[in-house]
Design a protein around this motif. Structure first.
Motif, PDB file in Angstrom:
ATOM      1  N   GLN A  96     -35.635  -8.146  42.490  1.00 42.39           N
ATOM      2  CA  GLN A  96     -35.838  -9.508  42.972  1.00 42.39           C
ATOM      3  C   GLN A  96     -34.695 -10.040  43.846  1.00 42.39           C
ATOM      4  N   ILE A  97     -33.524  -9.430  43.755  1.00 43.81           N
ATOM      5  CA  ILE A  97     -32.378  -9.932  44.503  1.00 43.81           C
ATOM      6  C   ILE A  97     -31.762  -8.817  45.346  1.00 43.81           C
ATOM      7  N   SER A  98     -30.884  -9.217  46.261  1.00 46.70           N
ATOM      8  CA  SER A  98     -30.149  -8.277  47.091  1.00 46.70           C
ATOM      9  C   SER A  98     -28.687  -8.278  46.667  1.00 46.70           C
ATOM     10  N   ILE A  99     -28.082  -7.102  46.558  1.00 52.99           N
ATOM     11  CA  ILE A  99     -26.662  -6.982  46.230  1.00 52.99           C
ATOM     12  C   ILE A  99     -25.984  -6.255  47.381  1.00 52.99           C
ATOM     13  N   LYS A 100     -25.055  -6.924  48.039  1.00 50.16           N
ATOM     14  CA  LYS A 100     -24.414  -6.374  49.220  1.00 50.16           C
ATOM     15  C   LYS A 100     -22.903  -6.323  49.044  1.00 50.16           C
ATOM     16  N   GLY A 101     -22.294  -5.333  49.648  1.00 48.76           N
ATOM     17  CA  GLY A 101     -20.841  -5.216  49.645  1.00 48.76           C
ATOM     18  C   GLY A 101     -20.266  -5.780  50.927  1.00 48.76           C
ATOM     19  N   VAL A 130     -26.009  -2.379  38.320  1.00 43.82           N
ATOM     20  CA  VAL A 130     -26.382  -2.545  36.912  1.00 43.82           C
ATOM     21  C   VAL A 130     -25.465  -3.555  36.227  1.00 43.82           C
ATOM     22  N   LEU A 131     -24.182  -3.549  36.566  1.00 44.72           N
ATOM     23  CA  LEU A 131     -23.253  -4.502  35.943  1.00 44.72           C
ATOM     24  C   LEU A 131     -23.536  -5.931  36.391  1.00 44.72           C
ATOM     25  N   VAL A 132     -23.885  -6.109  37.651  1.00 45.49           N
ATOM     26  CA  VAL A 132     -24.281  -7.441  38.113  1.00 45.49           C
ATOM     27  C   VAL A 132     -25.497  -7.922  37.321  1.00 45.49           C
ATOM     28  N   ALA A 133     -26.497  -7.061  37.212  1.00 43.47           N
ATOM     29  CA  ALA A 133     -27.719  -7.432  36.499  1.00 43.47           C
ATOM     30  C   ALA A 133     -27.453  -7.679  35.014  1.00 43.47           C
TER      31      ALA A 133
END
Length: 278
Positions: free
Chosen positions: A87-92, A103-106
Motif C-alpha cells: 500500500q505504500i512506497s519506501i524510498k531511499g 520489513v522493519l518499517v512495516a
C-alpha cells in the motif's frame, strides 16, 4: 375533482425518474472518487513495494515483539506487514533500500495497531529513508542534524521520513526503550484526528481524554523532577510524551508495567494490547 392529462402525468413521471437516476449516478461517482482518494493502496504517487519473500525470517531475527507472539498471531503479523508494503512506497534518499529495511518499517507501523485488525494508515503514502540524522530542511550535512524521524505536514503531508541507521538501531538495541519507527507511527496515529497533541481520538473514548491528559501531565512533572525513567524528550510536549511512552511500552513492556503500572494500564486499553503477557 381535478383531472390530469395522462400524457402530462407520464412525461412528469419520466422526468422525475431521469432526475433520480442522475442523482444516484452522481452519488455513486462521488463515493467511488472518495474511496480511490483515501484508500492507501490506490493513493496518488504511491507505488506498491515488492513484497519480500523472507518476511518471517527477518521478523524472527530482528523484531522481538513478533518473537513473543503465538504462531497464529505471527502469521497475522506477517500478513499485515505484507499488506502494508503493498500500500505504500519506501524510498531511499542517498541510501539503498533492501528487504530488511522494508520489513522493519512495516513492523514499526503494525506493532502499535496490532490490536486493531482492520486498521489502515489512510494518512500515509510513502516513507523516505535517509543515510543518517537530518535537519528541518532534510539536509544530512552540516549543523543542526538532530532529527531521526519526522511525520510530514504541508507539501510533505502523507510522507514519513526516517533515519535508516536509527530505524535499525531501534530493533537491535533491546535495553534503550527507544524505537524511532514505532515513535513516528504513533505520531501518525495521533495525527489522524487532525491534531498531534498526544490524545489519539481514534484509539480512545472521549470520556478517557481528560483522565489521560491528567495522567500525562502528572508523569511529565515527575520527569521534570528527575523521578521517572521515561525518555526526557517526552517533556517537549504532550505529543512527544505519548510517543516516547509508547516506545517504552512496546520495547520494554514488563519493565514499563512494573515502574509505571497506571500508565501501562492506560496504554494497554488504548492500544488494545498487553505486551507484558507475551
Amino acid at each position: 375533482m381535478l383531472q390530469l392529462d395522462k400524457k402530462v402525468v407520464l412525461n412528469a413521471y419520466l422526468q422525475y425518474k431521469h432526475m433520480i437516476e442522475f442523482l444516484i449516478l452522481i452519488s455513486i461517482i462521488g463515493v467511488v472518487s472518495w474511496y480511490v482518494a483515501v484508500r492507501p493502496s490506490q493513493k496518488k504517487g504511491s507505488a506498491p513495494e515488492e513484497i519480500p519473500n523472507n518476511i518471517s525470517g527477518i521478523l524472527k531475527n530482528r523484531v522481538r515483539f513478533y518473537a513473543r507472539l503465538s504462531k497464529t498471531q505471527q502469521l497475522e503479523f506477517e500478513k499485515r506487514v505484507s499488506t502494508l508494503l503493498s500500500q505504500i512506497s519506501i524510498k531511499g534518499i542517498g541510501v539503498e533500500v533492501d528487504d530488511e529495511d522494508r520489513v522493519l518499517v512495516a513492523a514499526g507501523a503494525i506493532i502499535p495497531v496490532f490490536g486493531f485488525p482492520e486498521w489502515e494508515y489512510l494518512n500515509l503514502n510513502e516513507v523516505l529513508l535517509y543515510p543518517n540524522a537530518f535537519n528541518e530542511n532534510f539536509e544530512t550535512n552540516g549543523d543542526g542534524r538532530n532529527i531521526l524521524g519526522m511525520v510530514g505536514w504541508g507539501y510533505m503531508n502523507g510522507t514519513m521520513t526516517l533515519s535508516k541507521p536509527s530505524l535499525h538501531l531501534g530493533f537491535s538495541n533491546q535495553t534503550d526503550k527507544l524505537n524511532v519507527g514505532i515513535h513516528e507511527f504513533v505520531h501518525l496515529i495521533d495525527k489522524l484526528d487532525g491534531a498531534v497533541d498526544g490524545v489519539p481520538d481514534y484509539l480512545m473514548d472521549k470520556a478517557f481524554a481528560m483522565p489521560w491528559l491528567e495522567m500525562m501531565h502528572k508523569e511529565m512533572e515527575r520527569m521534570r523532577e528527575d523521578e521517572s525513567d521515561i525518555n526526557p524528550y517526552g517533556l517537549t510536549n504532550q505529543a512527544e510524551f505519548y510517543s516516547v511512552a509508547s516506545e517504552y511500552f512496546f520495547e520494554r513492556p514488563a519493565l514499563f508495567k512494573r515502574k509505571h503500572p497506571k500508565l501501562y494500564e492506560a496504554l494497554s486499553k488504548m492500544f488494545k494490547q498487553d505486551p507484558a503477557k507475551k
